[in-house]
Design a protein around this motif. Structure first.
Motif, PDB file in Angstrom:
ATOM      1  N   ASP A  29       0.867  -1.183   0.000  1.00 25.27           N
ATOM      2  CA  ASP A  29       0.000   0.000   0.000  1.00 25.27           C
ATOM      3  C   ASP A  29       0.900   1.228   0.000  1.00 25.27           C
ATOM      4  N   ALA A  30       1.156   1.766  -1.195  1.00 26.34           N
ATOM      5  CA  ALA A  30       2.079   2.893  -1.341  1.00 26.34           C
ATOM      6  C   ALA A  30       1.620   4.122  -0.563  1.00 26.34           C
ATOM      7  N   ALA A  31       0.313   4.231  -0.294  1.00 21.68           N
ATOM      8  CA  ALA A  31      -0.218   5.390   0.419  1.00 21.68           C
ATOM      9  C   ALA A  31      -0.193   5.220   1.937  1.00 21.68           C
ATOM     10  N   ALA A  32       0.212   4.063   2.422  1.00 23.68           N
ATOM     11  CA  ALA A  32       0.245   3.818   3.869  1.00 23.68           C
ATOM     12  C   ALA A  32       1.256   4.741   4.537  1.00 23.68           C
ATOM     13  N   THR A  33       0.910   5.188   5.750  1.00 18.25           N
ATOM     14  CA  THR A  33       1.841   5.974   6.546  1.00 18.25           C
ATOM     15  C   THR A  33       2.146   5.215   7.831  1.00 18.25           C
ATOM     16  N   LEU A  34       3.378   5.336   8.271  1.00 20.27           N
ATOM     17  CA  LEU A  34       3.827   4.615   9.452  1.00 20.27           C
ATOM     18  C   LEU A  34       4.463   5.580  10.432  1.00 20.27           C
ATOM     19  N   GLN A  35       4.149   5.389  11.700  1.00 23.48           N
ATOM     20  CA  GLN A  35       4.763   6.166  12.780  1.00 23.48           C
ATOM     21  C   GLN A  35       5.368   5.175  13.753  1.00 23.48           C
ATOM     22  N   PHE A  36       6.660   5.343  14.020  1.00 28.00           N
ATOM     23  CA  PHE A  36       7.392   4.389  14.851  1.00 28.00           C
ATOM     24  C   PHE A  36       7.729   4.961  16.216  1.00 28.00           C
ATOM     25  N   ASP A  37       7.683   4.089  17.214  1.00 27.95           N
ATOM     26  CA  ASP A  37       8.210   4.375  18.545  1.00 27.95           C
ATOM     27  C   ASP A  37       9.192   3.238  18.815  1.00 27.95           C
ATOM     28  N   ARG A  38      10.456   3.470  18.420  1.00 27.69           N
ATOM     29  CA  ARG A  38      11.438   2.386  18.539  1.00 27.69           C
ATOM     30  C   ARG A  38      11.674   1.991  19.986  1.00 27.69           C
ATOM     31  N   GLU A  39      11.647   2.963  20.897  1.00 34.80           N
ATOM     32  CA  GLU A  39      11.889   2.654  22.307  1.00 34.80           C
ATOM     33  C   GLU A  39      10.840   1.680  22.847  1.00 34.80           C
ATOM     34  N   GLN A  40       9.582   1.905  22.491  1.00 32.74           N
ATOM     35  CA  GLN A  40       8.492   1.032  22.933  1.00 32.74           C
ATOM     36  C   GLN A  40       8.270  -0.149  21.983  1.00 32.74           C
ATOM     37  N   ARG A  41       8.995  -0.130  20.862  1.00 33.52           N
ATOM     38  CA  ARG A  41       8.877  -1.176  19.828  1.00 33.52           C
ATOM     39  C   ARG A  41       7.451  -1.282  19.300  1.00 33.52           C
ATOM     40  N   ARG A  42       6.915  -0.106  18.975  1.00 36.58           N
ATOM     41  CA  ARG A  42       5.554  -0.032  18.440  1.00 36.58           C
ATOM     42  C   ARG A  42       5.553   0.707  17.110  1.00 36.58           C
ATOM     43  N   VAL A  43       4.606   0.333  16.279  1.00 38.01           N
ATOM     44  CA  VAL A  43       4.384   1.051  15.027  1.00 38.01           C
ATOM     45  C   VAL A  43       2.890   1.277  14.875  1.00 38.01           C
ATOM     46  N   GLN A  44       2.545   2.463  14.428  1.00 41.81           N
ATOM     47  CA  GLN A  44       1.156   2.768  14.077  1.00 41.81           C
ATOM     48  C   GLN A  44       1.119   2.910  12.570  1.00 41.81           C
ATOM     49  N   ILE A  45       0.216   2.188  11.943  1.00 41.61           N
ATOM     50  CA  ILE A  45       0.102   2.177  10.492  1.00 41.61           C
ATOM     51  C   ILE A  45      -1.280   2.680  10.100  1.00 41.61           C
ATOM     52  N   ALA A  46      -1.299   3.645   9.185  1.00 40.85           N
ATOM     53  CA  ALA A  46      -2.551   4.138   8.615  1.00 40.85           C
ATOM     54  C   ALA A  46      -2.624   3.615   7.186  1.00 40.85           C
ATOM     55  N   SER A  47      -3.675   2.860   6.893  1.00 39.70           N
ATOM     56  CA  SER A  47      -3.811   2.257   5.572  1.00 39.70           C
ATOM     57  C   SER A  47      -5.276   2.229   5.154  1.00 39.70           C
ATOM     58  N   GLY A  48      -5.511   2.591   3.911  1.00 33.69           N
ATOM     59  CA  GLY A  48      -6.848   2.497   3.359  1.00 33.69           C
ATOM     60  C   GLY A  48      -7.062   1.221   2.579  1.00 33.69           C
ATOM     61  N   ALA A  49      -5.967   0.490   2.313  1.00 31.24           N
ATOM     62  CA  ALA A  49      -6.055  -0.695   1.464  1.00 31.24           C
ATOM     63  C   ALA A  49      -5.879  -2.010   2.219  1.00 31.24           C
ATOM     64  N   LEU A  50      -5.234  -1.952   3.389  1.00 37.11           N
ATOM     65  CA  LEU A  50      -4.908  -3.177   4.116  1.00 37.11           C
ATOM     66  C   LEU A  50      -5.604  -3.184   5.473  1.00 37.11           C
ATOM     67  N   ASP A  51      -6.134  -4.349   5.843  1.00 33.86           N
ATOM     68  CA  ASP A  51      -6.757  -4.455   7.158  1.00 33.86           C
ATOM     69  C   ASP A  51      -5.729  -4.966   8.173  1.00 33.86           C
ATOM     70  N   GLN A  52      -6.153  -5.071   9.408  1.00 36.90           N
ATOM     71  CA  GLN A  52      -5.248  -5.462  10.488  1.00 36.90           C
ATOM     72  C   GLN A  52      -4.600  -6.819  10.221  1.00 36.90           C
ATOM     73  N   GLN A  53      -5.367  -7.782   9.756  1.00 36.27           N
ATOM     74  CA  GLN A  53      -4.835  -9.119   9.494  1.00 36.27           C
ATOM     75  C   GLN A  53      -3.800  -9.094   8.379  1.00 36.27           C
ATOM     76  N   ALA A  54      -4.088  -8.368   7.303  1.00 37.35           N
ATOM     77  CA  ALA A  54      -3.146  -8.273   6.190  1.00 37.35           C
ATOM     78  C   ALA A  54      -1.850  -7.600   6.632  1.00 37.35           C
ATOM     79  N   LEU A  55      -1.961  -6.556   7.445  1.00 37.92           N
ATOM     80  CA  LEU A  55      -0.765  -5.882   7.940  1.00 37.92           C
ATOM     81  C   LEU A  55       0.045  -6.803   8.848  1.00 37.92           C
ATOM     82  N   ALA A  56      -0.620  -7.540   9.706  1.00 42.06           N
ATOM     83  CA  ALA A  56       0.079  -8.471  10.600  1.00 42.06           C
ATOM     84  C   ALA A  56       0.837  -9.518   9.789  1.00 42.06           C
ATOM     85  N   GLU A  57       0.221 -10.011   8.709  1.00 41.08           N
ATOM     86  CA  GLU A  57       0.881 -10.994   7.858  1.00 41.08           C
ATOM     87  C   GLU A  57       2.095 -10.382   7.160  1.00 41.08           C
TER      88      GLU A  57
END
Length: 73
Positions: A29-57
């Motif tokens: 998903d070329a339009a996806a945006t990602l925000q990282f918190d490396r210290e907490q080892r978290r990523v927030q992903i905004a996507s209009g094309a991929l659902d949670q399961q697809a992103l996890a895969e």
């Protein structure tokens, strides 16, 4: 509609990890945006094309399997 998902990625630790994750998600998903918190080892992903399961895969295939549970943010 863009959805926001948050994942805890225990194996993410450096800038190379961030680059690999970004590349894997944006290849699907070329339009996806990602925000990282490396210290907490978290990523927030905004996507209009991929659902949670697809992103996890995608994250797992890239070598960064999310810890359960992931959450919608």
């Amino acid at each position: 509609m863009t959805e926001h998902y948050q994942f805890h990625l225990p194996d993410m630790s450096c800038g190379h990890c961030v680059a690999a994750i970004t590349e894997a998600v944006q290849a699907a998903d070329a339009a996806a945006t990602l925000q990282f918190d490396r210290e907490q080892r978290r990523v927030q992903i905004a996507s209009g094309a991929l659902d949670q399961q697809a992103l996890a895969e995608l994250l797992s295939e890239a070598g960064y399997p999310p810890a359960s549970p992931a959450s919608a943010a």
